[in-house]
Write a protein that holds these residues in place. Sequence first.
Motif, PDB file in Angstrom:
ATOM      1  N   THR A  61       4.921 -17.984   6.854  1.00 56.67           N
ATOM      2  CA  THR A  61       3.585 -17.735   6.317  1.00 56.67           C
ATOM      3  C   THR A  61       2.543 -18.661   6.921  1.00 56.67           C
ATOM      4  OG1 THR A  61       4.003 -19.207   4.461  1.00 56.67           O
ATOM      5  CG2 THR A  61       4.488 -16.867   4.132  1.00 56.67           C
ATOM      6  N   LYS A 107       5.471  -8.344   0.571  1.00 52.27           N
ATOM      7  CA  LYS A 107       4.072  -8.405   0.123  1.00 52.27           C
ATOM      8  C   LYS A 107       3.882  -9.584  -0.809  1.00 52.27           C
ATOM      9  CE  LYS A 107       2.648  -3.672   0.680  1.00 52.27           C
ATOM     10  NZ  LYS A 107       1.774  -2.640   0.167  1.00 52.27           N
ATOM     11  N   GLN A 108       2.685 -10.154  -0.725  1.00 53.98           N
ATOM     12  CA  GLN A 108       2.310 -11.250  -1.611  1.00 53.98           C
ATOM     13  C   GLN A 108       0.880 -10.993  -2.074  1.00 53.98           C
ATOM     14  OE1 GLN A 108       2.020 -15.136   0.211  1.00 53.98           O
ATOM     15  NE2 GLN A 108       2.462 -16.152  -1.723  1.00 53.98           N
ATOM     16  N   ALA A 109       0.690 -10.920  -3.372  1.00 53.92           N
ATOM     17  CA  ALA A 109      -0.627 -10.645  -3.962  1.00 53.92           C
ATOM     18  C   ALA A 109      -1.249  -9.375  -3.387  1.00 53.92           C
ATOM     19  CB  ALA A 109      -1.557 -11.840  -3.789  1.00 53.92           C
ATOM     20  N   GLY A 110      -0.421  -8.359  -3.156  1.00 56.00           N
ATOM     21  CA  GLY A 110      -0.901  -7.076  -2.663  1.00 56.00           C
ATOM     22  C   GLY A 110      -1.079  -6.985  -1.156  1.00 56.00           C
ATOM     23  N   ALA A 111      -1.010  -8.112  -0.456  1.00 61.03           N
ATOM     24  CA  ALA A 111      -1.176  -8.120   1.001  1.00 61.03           C
ATOM     25  C   ALA A 111       0.192  -8.177   1.680  1.00 61.03           C
ATOM     26  CB  ALA A 111      -2.002  -9.327   1.430  1.00 61.03           C
ATOM     27  N   THR A 112       0.331  -7.433   2.760  1.00 61.46           N
ATOM     28  CA  THR A 112       1.578  -7.445   3.524  1.00 61.46           C
ATOM     29  C   THR A 112       1.626  -8.715   4.371  1.00 61.46           C
ATOM     30  OG1 THR A 112       1.639  -5.038   3.602  1.00 61.46           O
ATOM     31  CG2 THR A 112       2.956  -6.214   5.233  1.00 61.46           C
ATOM     32  N   ASP A 148       6.242 -15.845  -5.137  1.00 64.53           N
ATOM     33  CA  ASP A 148       5.555 -14.708  -5.755  1.00 64.53           C
ATOM     34  C   ASP A 148       5.479 -13.477  -4.845  1.00 64.53           C
ATOM     35  OD1 ASP A 148       3.851 -15.953  -3.979  1.00 64.53           O
ATOM     36  OD2 ASP A 148       2.054 -15.611  -5.206  1.00 64.53           O
ATOM     37  N   SER A 149       6.328 -13.434  -3.814  1.00 67.37           N
ATOM     38  CA  SER A 149       6.328 -12.285  -2.902  1.00 67.37           C
ATOM     39  C   SER A 149       7.331 -11.232  -3.362  1.00 67.37           C
ATOM     40  CB  SER A 149       6.639 -12.736  -1.477  1.00 67.37           C
ATOM     41  OG  SER A 149       7.930 -13.299  -1.416  1.00 67.37           O
ATOM     42  N   THR A 150       7.118 -10.008  -2.905  1.00 65.17           N
ATOM     43  CA  THR A 150       7.948  -8.870  -3.298  1.00 65.17           C
ATOM     44  C   THR A 150       8.593  -8.261  -2.063  1.00 65.17           C
ATOM     45  OG1 THR A 150       6.447  -8.388  -5.121  1.00 65.17           O
ATOM     46  CG2 THR A 150       7.913  -6.625  -4.457  1.00 65.17           C
TER      47      THR A 150
END
Length: 103
Positions: free
Chosen positions: A100, A75-80, A40-42
Motif C-alpha cells: 500500500t 478493496k479498502q474504504a470502497g477503493a480498489t 480494514d480491507s476486503t
Amino acid sequence: MKKYISIVFALLLSACALPDTTVKTGSPRPTLVIKGAPADSTLIVDGLVMGAAAQFNGEPNVLILEEGIHQIVIKQAGATIHTEKTVISNGESRTVTINTGVK
C-alpha cells in the motif's frame, strides 16, 4: 446330508470374507494467501466477497479455491488497492502481497 452341510458351511464362510477396498485421495485443492493486507480491507474473488483480506494471511488461514483462473481484488474504504488475474493449479498455494506504500 453331509454333502449339503459342507456346501452350506462353505457358502457361509465365503460370505464372511471382507471386500478388498482401496481409498485414493484426490489432488489437494489450491489455496490463496494474502500478505500485507490492511486490517480494514476486503478480499473479493471472482466478484464474490470473501471477507476481511487480512484474515487469509497464511497457515492455517488460507482461502481454498477451485483450480482455474481467478480475478483477485482487494478493496479498502470502497477503493480498489490491488487487482490481479491469476491461474491456480491443484496443489498450488498462491501468495498475493499487498504493497500500500504506507510504512
